[in-house]
Structures are given as structure tokens and as C-alpha cells.
Design an enzyme around this catalytic site. Structure first.
Site, short mmCIF file in Angstrom:
data_model
loop_
_atom_site.label_atom_id
_atom_site.label_comp_id
_atom_site.label_asym_id
_atom_site.label_seq_id
_atom_site.Cartn_x
_atom_site.Cartn_y
_atom_site.Cartn_z
N GLY A 5 0.81 -1.21 0.00
CA GLY A 5 0.00 0.00 0.00
C GLY A 5 0.84 1.26 0.00
N SER A 6 0.35 2.28 0.69
CA SER A 6 0.92 3.62 0.57
C SER A 6 2.33 3.76 1.12
CB SER A 6 0.01 4.64 1.27
OG SER A 6 -1.22 4.75 0.59
N VAL A 7 2.82 2.82 1.91
CA VAL A 7 4.20 2.93 2.39
C VAL A 7 5.20 2.79 1.24
CG1 VAL A 7 3.79 2.21 4.77
CG2 VAL A 7 4.15 0.47 3.00
N ILE A 8 4.72 2.42 0.03
CA ILE A 8 5.56 2.34 -1.16
C ILE A 8 5.75 3.73 -1.80
CG2 ILE A 8 5.46 1.57 -3.58
CD1 ILE A 8 6.60 -0.53 -1.77
N LYS A 9 4.86 4.65 -1.52
CA LYS A 9 4.87 5.94 -2.24
C LYS A 9 6.18 6.72 -2.12
CE LYS A 9 -0.13 6.42 -2.16
NZ LYS A 9 -1.32 7.01 -1.49
#
Length: 558
Positions: free
Chosen positions: A289-293
Site C-alpha cells: 500500500g501507501s508505504v511504497i509511495k
């Protein structure tokens, strides 16, 4: 009275002489010709070769605190053919070793009738119990010295350390991975025993026992206890199905703490179950999820096509791509790259990545270690899933940019964050203490990671999604993630993975921590609500325990 005839007297003397010659001859035969045979027969009855046990190598944390040790114990065994099968003897023996007299008698009879000479009575008992059993002086009952593996910290480090079987052979975790290193080599000794099989004395060591070698892990037991306590409390508070946490040294890749919930006690094998024994941090796969951004932003900066001040139009907060809808929490309008991270905009990061060359995103994800093992050497570590670069579609690139469509372990995620914390250099993840860090790989330019860290700091400041990760006195860079879990019928609307990944101190990064809570229940389920507070407590205490100086002293609360 008439004297006896002289021939009778001669006959007696001749008889005595013959008898004496026979005795002397026999003595000569025994001493000169049969002595070796007789000595061998005596040795067979009184001399024994016994194994000389050796202890398995100790496992310690980085400061020498024991995580796994071998303690001396005694094993009781029976020679069924020598054991008296009277009811009273069986009853006395069974009472001491906590067995049914009927079952014990049946077992002894079966072994004796089969001509077998060895039967375990009870493995690895205390010396006191062995003394009680031997005090019965029952023929055919013997002892053997052994070692038993003991884990002083119980379930706190169980998933990483693992455990052995009753014969001290590694079964899980580092006990299995380094079994060849920890394994002991038993020796042998010659002993003198009486006719009842009791040892009279030790005569000689035939082969010395060689203990196993010590294994020093990268764990800091102080931080391990801290992480275990905080994660367990959070899982219970939010009624999550499970949870994991990894704390890394950003400069070396050493794992300072790794905990999972639920856990298990390796000293109590009766309560073990496969679900609790799994080291989820290195084995379970998740969509991050968003921790990849932050990585997507770093790739955009590394490409040279974007700068931190560039703005991306995210209006109207949704975008359609290949029949699918990508949404933001609301319409954020135009956002800088820092704004994309602060507000965790799916639309913004998708539009940014779609302006880059087709293969760039996946190539950098590959360089960050996604889709391959971290190099930790942990048994059963998952490699994850990263789509290939060949003709990857636009919708696939868009979803990858915000953490959907790939599978990673928490260990891979922590390792990748190391690159952001370490000037773009990523080291292999290691579970062993390192005197000198292994050679790292340069993934991003230092200038790029410095810019991304500055953006990630805003996410933990007022207006960001990770404000509950802020630590008084320290600058924190981090990113939240809240992912819909994938079920048999697609993504589950009410089931989430809540994550937070962070770095501190942001001005001179030393530590990386990633927290995951699986399926938190209740009103709070966002990563910023349930995972970020765990990060704050663990990271805040870890910074103080390691005596890392504050880099924002004006923020310290009175």
C-alpha cells in the site's frame, strides 16, 4: 596294630602329586596361554564405552545475553532383559517417572521378548529425579548424561531464534539455519562398572567431546523486549488478528528487534501450533500500500523529470484508467511531490509515474529488493512477487506506484527503507552481529534521498497522516499505509492491513522501523491510528536506550 602296606602310602603320594601337577599345569595355562582371553572376558563384563555428551553452541544477542543455552540433564533407560518383572518393582518405578504401571510393564515385556536391550524410560529428567530412581537399585535401570535446550526469554524472541527437537537438532529459525554451526560432536569414554551395571569409575577419555560454536545474533535484547511488549499491547487493544514489527540499524542492515504476534513459548512444546510459530515478518506476504509511495517519489526525482517543487494536478480526486477507478480520500487539487506524500494521494503518484519510461518503476523496485529474498538466510523466507517489466500496462504501473499489485514481506520493506535512510545505499538484511557492514548497493543518489526524507518529515507533522508517529525531541520521517486485504472474492471492504514505516532521527538517520497490524477491529484501523503509535513508543525508547542524541530539542515536552 598292623601297619598299612607301603604300596598304599605310595599310591596316596602319587595321587597327590598328580593333583598338584594338574593344578600347577592349569595355573600355568591360565597365566601364560589363556590370560589374554580371560582378561578380555573380564573386560567384557566390567568395562564399557559410553558416549561423552557435548553441549550445543549458545545463541546470544549482540551484547552476549543468552537466547538459547543447553542445560545438563539425565536420561533414564532400561535393559529389558535385566529388569525384574515383579509387580512391586514396576509399580515403584512407574510412580517416580509418572507412567502407568500397566503400560510400563507391557512395554518392558514386549522389548524383552523381542530381545531388545535398550528402552527409554524417560528423557531429559532433572538430576534429582534420576537420583531417586537409581536409589531403588533396580537391576537393568541405567542413566545417560544429556543436554536439554532452554530458551531464557521464552516467546519474546521465539520466532527468530527458533527451537530444536529433543535430540538438539535445529527445527525452526536460526536453530535450523545454523544447525551445522551450533551442532556439538559427542565424544566417548571408557568406564568401569560392577556386575549390576553401576559405574564404579571413569578410566579414560577415548575421544573428547566438541561443543558447538556460539552464534551471536544482531538482536539487542533490550529492544526486543520493548518491541514485543508494545506490539502485543497494540494487537490486544485493537483486536487485530496478528502483528509484526522490525527495527533495523540503518547503517548496517542489522536487525535489532523482530517480533510477531501471536507468539509461542519454545520451552513448552505441548502448547505449540503452526499458526503461532510462523515468523510473519519474513514469511508472510502483504500488499504494502501507501508505504511504497516514498519510493515512487524517489524514482521520479532520480529520473530528473521532476523536482520537489513540481506540482501534479490531482483534481477531481479520481481518475479512470483501463476501466478502473483510482481514488483519493478527497480532491486535493494541485500538489507538490511533498504534498503527494503528506496527503498520500493515489491519483498524484499515479499521474507522476505514468510520465516516466515504462520500465523505470519496476526496475527500481527490483533494485530495492522487491521480488527477491533479503539475504538474511532465514529458513522459509519469502521472496515476494514483483511483476516483470515486459510490456507492463499503464494501470499496472499506476497501481504499483501506490503499493498494489506486488507482494512483499515486512523484511523487504524495512530493507528498502534502509536505502532512504542511508543516503541511497541499501545493505543486505542480516540477523547476525556485524563488525563491519556488508558491502551495500547504491540505489538512489544521496541528494534524492535527502529530499524524500524532508518530504516524509511533513507526513509526521500537523496536517500529515502520520502525526501519531512524532517523537518529542526527534525529527521523524515516515509514511502510513492502509491496505484493503485481498480475499477469495477480491478486496474486502472492511478488512485492512495497517502499516507504518519510519526513520529517525531524520537529520542523521540511525534506525528504521516498520510496523504492521493485520485486521484491526473497531473504529480505528488506519495505519496512522493503530501502527504509528506503536512506532512512536518503540522508536522513542530505542533512541534513548541507544543514547542517540535528539535532533529537535526544542520539541521536547516538559
Amino acid at each position: 596294630m598292623q601297619a598299612a602296606p607301603s604300596w598304599r602310602l605310595y599310591l596316596v603320594w602319587i595321587g597327590l602329586t598328580v593333583l598338584m601337577l594338574i593344578v600347577v599345569g592349569r595355573l600355568v595355562q591360565l597365566h601364560l596361554f589363556d590370560s589374554a582371553f580371560l582378561q578380555h572376558q573380564g573386560d567384557v563384563r566390567t568395562l564399557r564405552t559410553e558416549p561423552l555428551p557435548a553441549y550445543r553452541g549458545m545463541i546470544t544477542d549482540r551484547h552476549g545475553e543468552p537466547l538459547a543455552i543447553s542445560s545438563p540433564v539425565v536420561t533414564l533407560w532400561i535393559h529389558p532383559g535385566q529388569f525384574p518383572r515383579e509387580e512391586a518393582a514396576v509399580r515403584e518405578l512407574a510412580a517416580l517417572v509418572d507412567r502407568s504401571p500397566e503400560d510400563l510393564a507391557r512395554l518392558i515385556d514386549r522389548y524383552a521378548d523381542a530381545g531388545r536391550e535398550f528402552l527409554y524410560l524417560k528423557r531429559q529428567v532433572t538430576p534429582d529425579l534420576a537420583t531417586e530412581v537409581m536409589a531403588l537399585e533396580l537391576p537393568g535401570v541405567y542413566t545417560r548424561d544429556e543436554y536439554k535446550r532452554y530458551y531464557p526469554n521464552g516467546e519474546v524472541a521465539a520466532h527468530l531464534v527458533g527451537f530444536t527437537n529433543i535430540d538438539e537438532e535445529g527445527q525452526e529459525g536460526m536453530e535450523l539455519a545454523w544447525d551445522h554451526w551450533l551442532e556439538a560432536t559427542p565424544g566417548s569414554k571408557r568406564v568401569l562398572k560392577d556386575l549390576r551395571g553401576r559405574r564404579v569409575r571413569n578410566l579414560a577419555t577415548l575421544q573428547p567431546a566438541e561443543p558447538g560454536q556460539e552464534l551471536v545474533l544482531s538482536l539487542d535484547l533490550r529492544l526486543q523486549y520493548l518491541a514485543y511488549r508494545e506490539l502485543k499491547a497494540a494487537v490486544e487493544q485493537h483486536q487485530a488478528d496478528s502483528g509484526s514489527l522490525i527495527l533495523l540499524d540503518a547503517r548496517s542492515g542489522e536487525v535489532l528487534a523482530m517480533v510477531n504476534q501471536p507468539s509461542f513459548n519454545p520451552n513448552n512444546r505441548t502448547a505449540m501450533n503452526a499458526e503461532a510459530m510462523r515468523n510473519r515478518a519474513l514469511i508472510d506476504l502483504i500488499e504494502p500500500g501507501s508505504v511504497i509511495k516514498p519510493f515512487s517519489v524517489a524514482i521520479a526525482l532520480q529520473s530528473g523529470e521532476f523536482s520537489p517543487e513540481d506540482e501534479i494536478d490531482t483534481s477531481p480526486g479520481v481518475m479512470r484508467l483501463a476501466g478502473q477507478t483510482i481514488r483519493d480520500f478527497r480532491d486535493y487539487g494541485e500538489l507538490t511531490l511533498a504534498g503527494i506524500l503528506t496527503h498520500s494521494s493515489n491519483v498524484g503518484v499515479s499521474r507522476m509515474i505514468l510520465q516516466l519510461p515504462q520500465q523505470m518503476l519496476v526496475n527500481y523496485f527490483d533494485a530495492l529488493g522487491f521480488g527477491k529474498a533479503t539475504g538474511s538466510g532465514f529458513p522459509g523466507e519469502a521472496s515476494g512477487v514483483l511483476p516483470g517489466t515486459f510490456n507492463i500496462s499503464r494501470i499496472k504501473r499506476a497501481t504499483l506506484s501506490y503499493g498494489y499489485g506486488l507482494s512483499v514481506t515486512l523484511g523487504q520493506l524495512a530493507q528498502a527503507y534502509m536505502a532512504l535512510a542511508n543516503g541511497g545505499v541499501m545493505h543486505p538484511l542480516t540477523l547476525l552481529r556485524q563488525e563491519t557492514p556488508e558491502q551495500g548497493r547504491q540505489v538512489f543518489d544521496p541528494e534524492v534521498t535527502a529530499e524524500v526524507l524532508a518530504m516524509m518529515e511533513r507526513a509526521t507533522q500537523p496536517g500529515g497522516t502520520g502525526t501519531q508517529a512524532a517523537i518529542p525531541g526527534y525529527r521523524v520521517a515516515g509514511k502510513t499505509g492502509t491496505v484493503h486485504k485481498l480475499g477469495s472474492e477480491g478486496y474486502q471492504s472492511g478488512d485492512y492491513l495497517a502499516t507504518f514505516a519510519g526513520i529517525a532521527p531524520a537529520s542523521d538517520p540511525r534506525l528504521v522501523a516498520v510496523v504492521l497490524l493485520d485486521s484491526p477491529k473497531g473504529q480505528e484501523y488506519f495505519g496512522g491510528e493503530v501502527a504509528a503509535p506503536v512506532f512512536r513508543r518503540v522508536m522513542g525508547h530505542a533512541l534513548r536506550i541507544l543514547d542517540i542524541p535528539p535532533d529537535a530539542p526544542q520539541q521536547v515536552e516538559n
